[in-house]
Design an enzyme around this catalytic site. Sequence first.
Site, PDB file in Angstrom:
ATOM      1  CB  SER A   1      -0.905   0.015   1.234  1.00 52.21           C
ATOM      2  OG  SER A   1      -1.618  -1.178   1.365  1.00 52.21           O
ATOM      3  CB  THR A   2       3.824   2.207   2.037  1.00 53.25           C
ATOM      4  OG1 THR A   2       3.124   1.944   3.257  1.00 53.25           O
ATOM      5  CG2 THR A   2       4.717   3.415   2.227  1.00 53.25           C
TER       6      THR A   2
ATOM      7  CE1 TYR B   1      -1.090  -5.227   4.211  1.00 55.63           C
ATOM      8  CE2 TYR B   1      -0.770  -4.900   1.865  1.00 55.63           C
ATOM      9  CZ  TYR B   1      -0.942  -4.379   3.125  1.00 55.63           C
ATOM     10  OH  TYR B   1      -0.965  -3.015   3.308  1.00 55.63           O
TER      11      TYR B   1
ATOM     12  CE  LYS C   1       2.714  -4.902   5.545  1.00 60.99           C
ATOM     13  NZ  LYS C   1       1.536  -4.049   5.792  1.00 60.99           N
TER      14      LYS C   1
ATOM     15  CB  THR D   1      -2.176  -4.196   8.352  1.00 62.00           C
ATOM     16  OG1 THR D   1      -0.849  -4.522   7.917  1.00 62.00           O
ATOM     17  CG2 THR D   1      -2.258  -2.689   8.532  1.00 62.00           C
TER      18      THR D   1
ATOM     19  N   GLY E   1       1.507  -4.757  11.310  1.00 60.84           N
ATOM     20  CA  GLY E   1       1.470  -3.785  10.234  1.00 60.84           C
ATOM     21  C   GLY E   1       0.987  -2.401  10.614  1.00 60.84           C
TER      22      GLY E   1
ATOM     23  CG  ASP F   1       4.054   2.093  11.045  1.00 64.17           C
ATOM     24  OD1 ASP F   1       3.561   1.050  10.605  1.00 64.17           O
ATOM     25  OD2 ASP F   1       4.757   2.844  10.352  1.00 64.17           O
ATOM     26  CD  GLU F   2      -1.328   3.239  13.638  1.00 66.48           C
ATOM     27  OE1 GLU F   2      -2.439   3.215  13.078  1.00 66.48           O
ATOM     28  OE2 GLU F   2      -0.258   3.098  13.013  1.00 66.48           O
TER      29      GLU F   2
ATOM     30  CB  SER G   1       4.352   3.797   5.617  1.00 66.48           C
ATOM     31  OG  SER G   1       3.454   4.210   6.636  1.00 66.48           O
TER      32      SER G   1
END
Length: 289
Positions: free
Chosen positions: A44-45, A133, A161, A163, A185, A187-188, A204
């Site tokens: 996606s990034t 994913y 993965k 997310t 997936g 980051d936060e 990302s």
Amino acid sequence: MKKLYSALMTAFNEDGTVNEKGVRAMVRYNIDVNHIDGLYVGGSTGEAFMLNQDEKKAIFKAVIDEADGAIDLIAQVGGLNLIESKELAKYVTDLGYKTISAVTPFYYNFSFEQIKHYYNEIVKDVDTQLIIYSIPALTGVSLSIDQFAELFENPKVIGIKYTNADFYLLERCRQAFPDKLILSGFDEMMLPALALNVDGAIGSTFNLNAKKAKEEIAAFEAGDLTKALQLQKESNDYITDLLQNDLYPTIKLIFKELGVDAGYCKAPMSKPNPEMIAGAKAICEKYFK
């Protein structure tokens, strides 16, 4: 130590064509400055779902050439055209990628049997391992424990993965599949994912923030939860600033501030305007200088 992967961006020229020099520059930054463990290419990034087949192939080739075996590489080959996904799987395998990934097929509300067929077909003719994913917020596809288990019946399917903000499901996956690779997936949410024993993270924001993310992993593994919480808080402050300034164009603008020509995003994503440029400069000054 758990592994950290940057979800690699794609540099575009102002006319929307791929800027291979910029792609290579971001690979070099991730290797030489970030000391990243690996790159997730074509996700996606990387704006991959707006690219044609030739553009994807050019990016996959440029990345593996530039990395030259220095780091792990994962090639995301999934999409809505199964024939093209299979073609890409063969292409990247022939290039030397050892691991591929594929997003769950989306938009048409495919049945699980259709999704299972998709994954089995992608890996059928290649000697490559595959990571599912799973990103329900963007695909609308949520897989259950039993469905993941069915996908894992194929020995070439080695992990997820993940997310997904469903941390109950993440914990259940970790317990059900102790020998499978699970990479966070979001980051936060890296710290709570670490607490549930993921094998690492892909994101990302690590393109710029890898040093702090690695420090957080090290603090968590050393049992220093106070430090890990502080580092996650600092990373989330940075992520909030990125989101408020338009995530992907802002990361590319900060790259430019750091001397890396990351180019533009592909339309219909935003082109930089004066306000966005000023915001990116302020974020760069605040976190990276």
